[in-house]
Write a protein that holds these residues in place. Structure first.
Motif, PDB file in Angstrom:
ATOM      1  N   CYS A 138       0.842  -1.200   0.000  1.00  0.00           N
ATOM      2  CA  CYS A 138       0.000   0.000   0.000  1.00  0.00           C
ATOM      3  C   CYS A 138       0.879   1.254   0.000  1.00  0.00           C
ATOM      4  N   HIS A 165       0.147   4.101   1.109  1.00  0.00           N
ATOM      5  CA  HIS A 165      -0.034   4.938   2.298  1.00  0.00           C
ATOM      6  C   HIS A 165       1.066   4.653   3.320  1.00  0.00           C
ATOM      7  N   ARG A 166       0.925   3.584   4.071  1.00  0.00           N
ATOM      8  CA  ARG A 166       1.945   3.304   5.089  1.00  0.00           C
ATOM      9  C   ARG A 166       2.502   1.901   4.942  1.00  0.00           C
ATOM     10  N   CYS A 189      -6.959  -1.739   0.900  1.00  0.00           N
ATOM     11  CA  CYS A 189      -5.969  -2.031   1.935  1.00  0.00           C
ATOM     12  C   CYS A 189      -6.689  -2.239   3.268  1.00  0.00           C
ATOM     13  N   TYR A 196      -5.730  -1.796   6.170  1.00  0.00           N
ATOM     14  CA  TYR A 196      -5.286  -0.952   7.293  1.00  0.00           C
ATOM     15  C   TYR A 196      -6.136   0.326   7.406  1.00  0.00           C
ATOM     16  N   HIS A 197      -6.029   1.235   6.421  1.00  0.00           N
ATOM     17  CA  HIS A 197      -6.827   2.466   6.489  1.00  0.00           C
ATOM     18  C   HIS A 197      -7.750   2.620   5.287  1.00  0.00           C
TER      19      HIS A 197
HETATM   20  S1  FES Z   1      -1.359   1.324   4.998  1.00  0.00           S
HETATM   21 FE1  FES Z   1      -2.818   0.935   3.504  1.00  0.00          FE
HETATM   22  S2  FES Z   1      -4.355   2.335   3.893  1.00  0.00           S
HETATM   23 FE2  FES Z   1      -2.883   2.805   5.380  1.00  0.00          FE
END
Ligand code: FES
Ligand SMILES: [Fe+2]
Length: 373
Positions: free
Chosen positions: A79, A81-82, A100, A102-103
Motif C-alpha cells: 500500500c 499509504h503506510r 488495503c 489498514y486504512h
Molecule cells: S497502509 Fe494501507 S491504507 Fe494505510
C-alpha cells in the motif's frame, strides 16, 4: 570455485557455501530473481477481471491481476499509504478494487488509487502517482512473466533466446501451442534443497540410469548418461516398443495438432534460467516453475498441460502424469539427499563434474558473473 590440479575429466563445482549461505541467497534474490524475467503464474489461473495471485519474486511480494480490459497487470503488493500488504491471501478474486485492510486506501484493477477516507479533502494527491507500483509483465507460452528490474532486460534475448538456443528455432516450441493448452494436473513440491541443486540435476542425465527406472524405460538413450539437453535441437527418442510418454510406456493421447513429424516420439527438455524447466512430448507438455524460498528450500510447481479436448473430455491423464511425477519425486529426493552435505567440511571446496556434466560449469560461471555485477 576452486582451481585445484584436477584430472582433465573433472571440473570443479561451486563450493558448498553457495547452497547454504543466506548472504549468497540474498545476492541471488537481488541479482537473479529480481533482475531477470521471472515466470510467475499460468495466465489461465486468472480467468476473469479481478482474479489475482500473490507471488514472491526475490524479496518482493508481487500481485498479478486480471484487469477490467482483460489484460494481466502486476504490482508490488504494498500500500502506498503506510506500506501494509494489500493482499495476504495467496490467490482469489475481487469485484473491482483492492482495498488495503489498514486504512482502506482503495486501488482499481489498473492500480490507480480510487478511494481513501477523506481523499476528497486532499485534492493535491495524484491518484496515479499514488497508485500501486507497477511491475513489468509479459505473457508467453500461456504464463505471465514479471520483471522487477528498473530497466527489464530484453525478453526476446533472455527468455525466448534460451528456448531458441536449445531447440534451434522459436517455431519448434510454437508447434506445441503452449498458450492454448489446459492444465490437466498441477502438483506442488516443497523441496528442502537449494534451487541450484534442482537446476543442476535437471541439466544432466548422469543420474538417470541410477534413479529413473521408468524414464529410462521410455527413453533408452537416457540410460547412458550422455543424453544431455545441451545438444541443439536434439530430442531423446522413445524406445521402439514404447507407445506413449506414460509410466508404463502405454499409449498416450493424440499428437498435439501443431507438433511435426520430426518431433513425434521425442522428448525435449529445456532449462530457461533462472527458474523454469519445459519438457515437450508429442501429446503434452510438463512445465516446472521454481519459487526459491531460502537457501535450503524451494517450492516447485509443476503443470501437466494437455490439449483442451483431452482435459474437457475428462480423459484419464493419470498414466502420463505418473511418469514425470515419479521423475520429480526421484529428482527432488536426490536433491534433498545432497543439500545437507553442502554444509559439510567434505564439500567446503565443492565436488566435481564428470564430462557429461561439464556444461553445468557454464551455469556456475553464469551465476558467479551475475552475482559479481
Ligand atoms: S497502509 Fe494501507 S491504507 Fe494505510
Ligand atoms: Fe532426473
Amino acid at each position: 570455485m576452486t582451481t585445484t590440479d584436477l584430472p582433465a575429466s573433472l571440473i570443479p563445482t561451486l563450493s558448498g557455501q553457495y547452497y547454504t549461505d543466506p548472504a549468497i541467497f540474498a545476492l541471488e534474490q537481488s541479482h537473479v530473481f529480481e533482475d531477470m524475467w521471472f515466470c510467475a503464474v499460468r495466465s489461465s489461473d486468472l480467468p476473469t477481471p479481478g482474479s489475482f495471485k500473490k507471488v514472491q519474486v526475490g524479496s518482493e511480494s508481487v500481485l498479478v491481476v486480471r484487469s477490467r480490459d482483460g489484460q494481466l497487470r502486476s504490482f508490488l503488493n504494498i500500500c502506498r499509504h503506510r506500506g501494509a500488504q494489500i493482499c495476504t491471501e495467496e490467490s482469489g478474486a475481487v469485484k473491482r478494487a483492492f482495498q488495503c485492510p489498514y486504512h482502506a486506501w482503495t486501488y482499481d484493477l489498473e492500480g490507480k488509487l480510487v478511494a481513501a477516507p477523506n481523499l476528497t479533502k486532499m485534492p493535491d494527491v495524484d491518484r496515479v502517482q499514488y497508485g500501486l507500483v507497477p511491475v513489468a509483465l509479459r505473457e508467453w507460452l500461456g504464463y505471465a512473466w514479471v520483471c522487477l528490474a528498473k530497466e527489464p532486460p530484453s525478453f526476446e534475448d533472455e527468455v525466448v533466446g534460451e528456448i531458441v538456443e536449445r531447440l534451434g528455432s522459436v517455431e519448434a516450441i510454437d508447434h506445441y501451442q503452449l498458450d492454448s493448452l489446459s492444465v490437466g494436473r498441477r502438483i506442488t513440491y516443497d523441496v528442502k534443497a537449494n534451487w541450484k541443486l534442482i537446476i543442476e540435476n535437471f541439466m544432466e542425465c548422469y543420474h538417470c540410469a541410477t534413479i529413473h527406472p521408468e524414464l529410462t524405460e521410455v527413453l533408452p538413450e537416457f540410460a547412458d548418461g550422455y543424453a544431455a539437453q545441451f545438444f541443439v535441437g536434439h530430442g531423446a527418442e522413445f524406445g521402439d516398443d514404447v507407445q506413449g510418454f506414460t509410466v508404463d510406456g502405454s499409449e498416450g493421447f493424440d499428437r498435439l495438432p501443431g507438433v511435426e513429424e520430426d518431433q513425434d516420439r521425442r522428448y525435449y527438455a529445456i532449462t530457461v534460467k533462472p527458474t523454469v524447466f519445459v519438457n515437450l512430448v508429442p501429446d503434452h507438455v510438463i512445465f516446472h516453475r521454481m519459487f526459491p524460498v531460502s537457501a535450503d528450500r524451494t517450492i516447485v510447481e509443476c503443470d501437466w498441460l494437455y490439449s483442451h479436448e483431452v482435459v474437457e473430455s475428462g480423459r484419464d491423464v493419470t498414466r502420463s502424469v505418473e511418469l514425470f511425477h515419479r521423475v520429480n519425486e526421484q529428482d527432488f529426493a536426490a536433491c534433498e539427499r545432497t543439500q545437507p552435505a553442502m554444509s559439510s567440511r567434505a564439500y567446503a571446496n565443492g565436488g566435481v563434474l564428470v564430462p557429461s556434466e561439464h556444461h553445468i560449469g557454464a551455469f556456475h560461471d553464469w551465476l558467479t558473473q551475475r552475482l559479481a555485477r
